[in-house]
Design a protein around this motif. Structure first.
Motif, PDB file in Angstrom:
ATOM      1  N   MET A 673       0.852  -1.184   0.000  1.00 52.31           N
ATOM      2  CA  MET A 673       0.000   0.000   0.000  1.00 52.31           C
ATOM      3  C   MET A 673       0.894   1.242   0.000  1.00 52.31           C
ATOM      4  N   GLU A 674       0.348   2.329  -0.517  1.00 54.82           N
ATOM      5  CA  GLU A 674       1.080   3.598  -0.536  1.00 54.82           C
ATOM      6  C   GLU A 674       0.418   4.582   0.420  1.00 54.82           C
ATOM      7  N   ALA A 675       1.247   5.219   1.284  1.00 57.89           N
ATOM      8  CA  ALA A 675       0.744   6.221   2.219  1.00 57.89           C
ATOM      9  C   ALA A 675       0.677   7.575   1.509  1.00 57.89           C
ATOM     10  N   LEU A 676      -0.506   8.206   1.551  1.00 56.56           N
ATOM     11  CA  LEU A 676      -0.727   9.478   0.859  1.00 56.56           C
ATOM     12  C   LEU A 676      -1.237  10.513   1.862  1.00 56.56           C
ATOM     13  N   ILE A 677      -0.592  11.668   1.902  1.00 56.80           N
ATOM     14  CA  ILE A 677      -0.948  12.693   2.876  1.00 56.80           C
ATOM     15  C   ILE A 677      -2.189  13.463   2.436  1.00 56.80           C
ATOM     16  N   ARG A 678      -2.999  13.836   3.415  1.00 56.15           N
ATOM     17  CA  ARG A 678      -4.175  14.671   3.192  1.00 56.15           C
ATOM     18  C   ARG A 678      -4.177  15.778   4.239  1.00 56.15           C
ATOM     19  N   TRP A 679      -4.733  16.953   3.852  1.00 58.10           N
ATOM     20  CA  TRP A 679      -4.787  18.095   4.767  1.00 58.10           C
ATOM     21  C   TRP A 679      -6.243  18.496   4.964  1.00 58.10           C
ATOM     22  N   ARG A 680      -6.705  18.329   6.197  1.00 58.49           N
ATOM     23  CA  ARG A 680      -8.074  18.709   6.549  1.00 58.49           C
ATOM     24  C   ARG A 680      -8.023  19.987   7.378  1.00 58.49           C
ATOM     25  N   HIS A 681      -8.285  21.126   6.717  1.00 55.81           N
ATOM     26  CA  HIS A 681      -8.226  22.428   7.394  1.00 55.81           C
ATOM     27  C   HIS A 681      -9.570  22.720   8.047  1.00 55.81           C
ATOM     28  N   PRO A 682      -9.569  23.301   9.255  1.00 58.09           N
ATOM     29  CA  PRO A 682     -10.847  23.536   9.949  1.00 58.09           C
ATOM     30  C   PRO A 682     -11.782  24.468   9.200  1.00 58.09           C
ATOM     31  N   ASP A 683     -11.257  25.405   8.392  1.00 62.33           N
ATOM     32  CA  ASP A 683     -12.103  26.336   7.653  1.00 62.33           C
ATOM     33  C   ASP A 683     -12.159  26.027   6.166  1.00 62.33           C
ATOM     34  N   ALA A 690      -2.327  18.730  -4.577  1.00 67.27           N
ATOM     35  CA  ALA A 690      -1.805  19.482  -5.725  1.00 67.27           C
ATOM     36  C   ALA A 690      -1.635  20.959  -5.389  1.00 67.27           C
ATOM     37  N   ARG A 691      -2.385  21.450  -4.371  1.00 62.62           N
ATOM     38  CA  ARG A 691      -2.262  22.842  -3.960  1.00 62.62           C
ATOM     39  C   ARG A 691      -1.182  23.031  -2.916  1.00 62.62           C
ATOM     40  N   PHE A 692      -1.118  22.146  -1.922  1.00 64.01           N
ATOM     41  CA  PHE A 692      -0.219  22.454  -0.807  1.00 64.01           C
ATOM     42  C   PHE A 692       1.157  21.784  -0.895  1.00 64.01           C
ATOM     43  N   ILE A 693       1.300  20.704  -1.674  1.00 66.02           N
ATOM     44  CA  ILE A 693       2.628  20.063  -1.775  1.00 66.02           C
ATOM     45  C   ILE A 693       3.641  20.994  -2.463  1.00 66.02           C
ATOM     46  N   PRO A 694       3.305  21.622  -3.625  1.00 66.38           N
ATOM     47  CA  PRO A 694       4.259  22.583  -4.212  1.00 66.38           C
ATOM     48  C   PRO A 694       4.581  23.733  -3.272  1.00 66.38           C
ATOM     49  N   LEU A 695       3.590  24.183  -2.517  1.00 64.43           N
ATOM     50  CA  LEU A 695       3.825  25.263  -1.565  1.00 64.43           C
ATOM     51  C   LEU A 695       4.747  24.809  -0.437  1.00 64.43           C
ATOM     52  N   ALA A 696       4.571  23.578   0.012  1.00 65.41           N
ATOM     53  CA  ALA A 696       5.452  23.035   1.056  1.00 65.41           C
ATOM     54  C   ALA A 696       6.885  22.913   0.555  1.00 65.41           C
ATOM     55  N   GLU A 697       7.046  22.520  -0.711  1.00 64.01           N
ATOM     56  CA  GLU A 697       8.403  22.430  -1.273  1.00 64.01           C
ATOM     57  C   GLU A 697       9.010  23.813  -1.446  1.00 64.01           C
ATOM     58  N   GLU A 698       8.177  24.774  -1.837  1.00 60.23           N
ATOM     59  CA  GLU A 698       8.662  26.143  -2.038  1.00 60.23           C
ATOM     60  C   GLU A 698       9.146  26.758  -0.731  1.00 60.23           C
ATOM     61  N   THR A 699       8.444  26.475   0.375  1.00 60.43           N
ATOM     62  CA  THR A 699       8.775  27.075   1.667  1.00 60.43           C
ATOM     63  C   THR A 699       9.759  26.248   2.476  1.00 60.43           C
ATOM     64  N   GLY A 700      10.029  25.009   2.056  1.00 62.95           N
ATOM     65  CA  GLY A 700      10.916  24.138   2.834  1.00 62.95           C
ATOM     66  C   GLY A 700      10.187  23.340   3.891  1.00 62.95           C
ATOM     67  N   LEU A 701       8.873  23.535   4.031  1.00 55.73           N
ATOM     68  CA  LEU A 701       8.105  22.771   5.026  1.00 55.73           C
ATOM     69  C   LEU A 701       7.982  21.302   4.661  1.00 55.73           C
ATOM     70  N   ILE A 702       8.321  20.962   3.423  1.00 58.58           N
ATOM     71  CA  ILE A 702       8.216  19.576   2.993  1.00 58.58           C
ATOM     72  C   ILE A 702       9.117  18.657   3.817  1.00 58.58           C
ATOM     73  N   VAL A 703      10.197  19.212   4.374  1.00 56.84           N
ATOM     74  CA  VAL A 703      11.130  18.381   5.155  1.00 56.84           C
ATOM     75  C   VAL A 703      10.490  17.915   6.466  1.00 56.84           C
ATOM     76  N   PRO A 704       9.965  18.819   7.325  1.00 56.72           N
ATOM     77  CA  PRO A 704       9.301  18.315   8.537  1.00 56.72           C
ATOM     78  C   PRO A 704       8.020  17.549   8.233  1.00 56.72           C
ATOM     79  N   ILE A 705       7.297  17.947   7.177  1.00 55.53           N
ATOM     80  CA  ILE A 705       6.086  17.207   6.813  1.00 55.53           C
ATOM     81  C   ILE A 705       6.442  15.793   6.362  1.00 55.53           C
TER      82      ILE A 705
END
Length: 914
Positions: A673-683, A690-705
């Motif tokens: 099986m493949e583990a796939l991340i999902r983001w459930r924002h309260p609002d 496709a929206r937040f992974i490029p942003l995470a790579e752009e900001t460097g947050l992809i490393v802790p994520i």
């Protein structure tokens, strides 16, 4: 002497004023110090010009050249110093402007901003500022360049301005010291001349005093003899004797002569008269020569004065050539200038040479057999041609010279202080002859003066170019862009045609810079600058704003839509990889377009709107272009809000993992099986990867994520093992960013140890971009991961730049065929052939294959028929939550064997164990 002393004193004052300019910390003091420098250098230039004319000394002009170079550098330093102080003041006002002073506003927000400002004050590089921006993005949600109070932009500007000022700081001090040294040298030279002149005057005075005494004594003796009448009687007697002798000899027809006391006094008298006449003629000739020399020195002084006051270079060279010609008969002079490529000569001056001849030699390429001038520039030594019609150097130019009556030519190279060839000075004669010693000295003098004039002009142009151009690419910088934009806007108003501004940002440049180093990044920037310059029109403008940002100004468009064609040409020009050492570096670009006057009537607004359009182009998937639209400001705000929200997603526990099963096409049962991340924002609800992974790579947050995903997936797998699904592996994606500056192998080992999970149950999926990093470092990490027992899979194969032969050098276990191939495999013969080839070659290399995106029965049958090992896709199951995946595992559902062929019965027992 007083002028020489004044010259030294002026340079010392200038040196002290330069130190004050470099050390002052207030804007008024900078203005006063710079004004004083301008006044002092102006006085110094006047003193130098007067000395050059009065002393007839070419050497003093070197001091003027140093003064002009110093003045240009001081101008740049003053501007940089003023900008730096203004930026420092703006940065110092930030606590009050932003409410970041905890003493006046004791809130959590103000405390956080105070900490931010403290960190920024200690940031010494732009990279450090960007890291701080990333850390504080949630508390400070500002898009770079959109807020004049942006502390990050101010700090980066402050760092860049200090670097620029540091470049010129030492240069200005050194130039001031050199100017003082040059002034002292010339003053000592003039002082020596003065002392020698005084000594010579004293010597002459002593000699004249002695002669006065002698003449006085002779006068006294003569007076005494006259008084005694002896002299008169003696002289009369002698004259009578001579007269009788002459009469006797004349009557007899014999030669005249008279010997008195053994001496022929008539011969002595004749010789004395001849000597007197010869001395008189020589004196007249010498007087005429001195008069001409004086006139020539005065003319030379006028040329030096033209250099001193900054007259145009063509005027200086013309005057110099005419002054040399005026000293010689039948001679025509010329000056040719060597262009920056060091290969071609261009006309500098030739006032009396035929215009047709000058036109014919314009742009001539230097070489070993290119007349006198082309050869002199090529050899960097004088070339004397006494007869053009017989000299082999003139073989290609004899007819041209004969047509214009030129028979001999003497050329010498004009050299810089470092010995580099700047051009040539030549003399032409209509007769066959060699130059005299005097003519050769005139050539040497002309080349020296011409060299000073050319070097001074090039120094000014070099400093002016540095102030208005990017040092790396040579493109115009922001300062020159603003000037060119003003002209372009005026032209658009005058012609009524639209003007477009294109804002370009490279896609993936940071990745290349971080992965392969700054030399590779510089090579990419230089290549990009060249390709853009060739892609735009001849009258268009391209500038580099800094980093990987470029701006193009398109003028003369027929309609606004024409800008899109230019954008397409630029993107096509950037598509081929940039070769750096042994690597092929792939680069893309996104472009934002704003049009005058629809999207703005001034350069600042056009640039802002093009930047917004650029952002939207990147959001659409990069490597494309977008025109500005009015709603783009809203999209930019949404992006800023999303970025701020992403900062809090990990600490707010908003991420969750879903799992998509992989099915063995031999047994029809789940084998991984493949583990796939999902983001459930309260609002915002569920945010697409496709929206937040490029942003995470752009900001460097992809490393802790990415670390969170790895740890969470391993822990969940361990839990499923305990529930009875022993032997089931999980696949986790690794970003290319996790390989840069991070020890991936150490992280994986630590997580496996914490979760008590054997390494053989972990499969790590890499993208092809990760393999395009520094091959040695990546291979080392992959070998370490392979050594601990993990499996390595290559995700989305076929969409990047790698090949199976390239992959053979990496320890890859699994190839995941991209869903774009799976989608077309039953509709396109070529896609089907490529997919079959991938499966066959993977098996030959000992690799397993997984088909991604299988959604139909026909796709499933194709993959099974061609012995693809596993499938993954909606046909079997979409990604499931932890609870739903647990239920699916418990159900133990399988694909019917009649869909996947007779090979499904193989290894049934091992499949049951999962």
């Amino acid at each position: 002497m007083q002028d020489a002393q004044d010259m030294v004193e002026r340079t010392l004052l200038i040196e002290r004023e330069a130190e004050r300019l470099l050390s002052t910390d207030s804007l008024p003091a900078v203005h006063l110090s710079y004004a004083a420098l301008v006044d002092q250098t102006a006085v110094l230039d006047r003193v130098v010009a007067e000395l050059a004319v009065a002393k007839e000394d070419v050497g003093v002009l070197e001091l003027y050249q140093a003064s002009q170079l110093f003045r240009n550098t001081a101008n740049v330093v003053a501007q940089l110093r003023e900008n730096l102080l203004q930026t420092e003041q703006a940065f110092a006002r930030l606590p009050a402007d932003l409410g970041g002073d905890p003493a006046t506003a004791p809130t959590v927000d103000s405390q956080l901003k105070s900490l931010l400002l403290y960190r920024l004050q200690n940031a010494a590089s732009t990279a450090a500022v960007e890291m701080i921006r990333t850390e504080f993005a949630r508390a400070w949600p500002i898009r770079a360049g959109t807020d004049p109070r942006d502390p990050f932009a101010l700090r980066i500007a402050l760092i860049n301005q200090r670097v620029a000022l540091g470049r010129f700081h030492g240069q200005l001090s050194t130039q001031a010291e050199e100017m003082v040294a040059a002034a002292r040298t010339r003053a000592e030279f003039f002082d020596g001349d003065y002392r020698a002149a005084v000594q010579q005057l004293a010597e002459a005075s002593r000699r004249e005093a002695r002669w006065v005494l002698v003449l006085l004594a002779i006068s006294l003796v003569f007076a005494w003899l006259v008084a005694g009448v002896f002299l008169g009687q003696h002289v009369l007697g002698r004259l009578r004797l001579v007269s009788r002798h002459l009469q006797q000899r004349g009557t007899a027809g014999t030669p005249l002569g008279m010997r008195v006391g053994g001496r022929d006094e008539i011969a002595d008298m004749a010789r004395a008269v001849d000597r007197f006449l010869a001395d008189r003629a020589q004196l007249e000739l010498r007087t005429a020569e001195l008069f001409l020399t004086k006139e020539h020195l005065v003319e030379q002084g006028r040329v030096l004065e033209m250099i001193a006051v900054g007259a145009p270079l063509p005027d200086i060279l013309d005057r110099l050539t005419r002054s040399i010609e005026s000293q010689l008969d039948g001679i025509k002079g010329s000056i040719l200038l060597l262009d920056p490529d060091g290969l071609h000569l261009h006309n500098g001056a030739g006032p009396n040479l035929p215009a047709a001849y000058m036109d014919a030699i314009e742009g001539v390429r230097i070489g070993p057999n290119v007349g006198s001038c082309g050869t002199a520039a090529y050899r960097a030594e004088a070339v004397i041609t006494t007869d053009v019609q017989t000299d082999p150097l003139w073989a290609d130019y004899r007819e041209l010279a004969e047509l214009h009556g030129l028979r001999s030519c003497w050329s010498a190279p004009i050299l810089s202080q470092e010995g580099a060839v700047l051009g040539t000075f030549a003399m032409y004669s209509g007769t066959v002859r060699a130059p005299s010693a005097g003519e050769q000295k005139l050539v040497e003098l002309a080349t020296r003066i011409a060299g000073i004039a050319i070097e001074r002009r090039r120094s000014e142009e070099r400093i002016r170019h540095m102030a208005h151009h990017d040092e790396l690419t040579g493109l115009p910088n922001r300062l020159l862009l603003n000037d060119r934009m003003a002209l372009a806007l005026a032209q658009a108003d005058r012609t009524g045609r639209p003007m477009a501004l294109l804002f370009l940002d490279l896609d993936g440049f940071k990745f290349i810079n971080d992965s392969f180093g700054h030399l590779a990044g510089d090579a990419v920037l230089v290549a990009v600058a060249g390709r853009i310059s060739h892609a735009i029109g001849a009258g268009d403008i391209v500038a580099r704003l800094g980093g990987d940002e470029f701006v193009m100004v398109l003028t003369g468009l027929e309609r606004a839509a024409d800008a899109a064609r230019v954008a397409q040409r630029i993107l096509a020009a950037l598509a081929p990889p940039v070769q750096f050492e042994s690597r092929s570096l792939h680069i893309g670009a996104s472009i934002g377009i704003s049009v005058y006057p629809e999207n703005g009537t001034d350069s600042e607004l056009l640039l802002k709107h093009a930047d917004l359009a650029l952002y939207c182009a990147k959001q659409q998937g990069r490597n494309g272009y977008r025109y500005y639209a009015d709603d783009m400001g809203r999209q930019a705000r949404q992006h800023t809000e999303l970025r701020s929200a992403l900062e809090g997603a990990l600490p707010g526990r908003q991420f969750e993992l879903h799992y998509q099963p992989q099915v063995d096409l031999r047994t029809g049962r789940i084998n991984s099986m493949e583990a796939l991340i999902r983001w459930r924002h309260p609002d915002l609800g569920m945010v697409s990867p496709a929206r937040f992974i490029p942003l995470a790579e752009e900001t460097g947050l992809i490393v802790p994520i990415g670390e969170w995903v790895l740890r969470t997936a391993c822990a969940q797998l361990k839990a499923w093992h305990k529930e009875g699904h022993a032997g089931l592996p999980v696949a986790v994606n690794l970003s290319a960013h996790q390989f840069r500056g991070h020890d991936v192998a150490q992280l994986v080992a630590r997580v496996l140890r914490e979760c008590d999970l054997p390494a053989r149950f972990l499969e790590l999926e890499l993208t092809e971009s990760a393999l395009m990093l520094d091959t040695g470092a990546v291979l080392k990490s992959l070998l370490a991961l392979k050594g601990m027992g993990t499996r390595l899979a290559l995700d989305d194969f076929g969409t990047g730049y790698s090949s199976l032969s390239h992959l053979n050098g990496f320890p890859i276990d699994v190839i995941k065929i991209d869903k774009s191939f799976t989608l077309e495999v039953t509709r396109s013969k070529s896609t089907a052939a490529i997919t079959r080839a991938i499966i066959v070659m993977a098996k030959a290399l000992g690799m397993k294959t997984v088909a991604e995106g299988v959604e139909t029965e026909d796709q499933l049958r194709f993959m099974a028929a061609h012995q693809c090992d596993s499938m993954q896709g909606y046909y079997y199951s979409r990604p499931l939550s932890v609870a739903d995946m647990g239920a699916l595992l418990a159900e133990n559902r399988r694909i019917p064997l009649d869909l996947i062929g007779p090979g499904a019965a193989v290894d049934e027992e091992s499949a049951q164990a999962i």
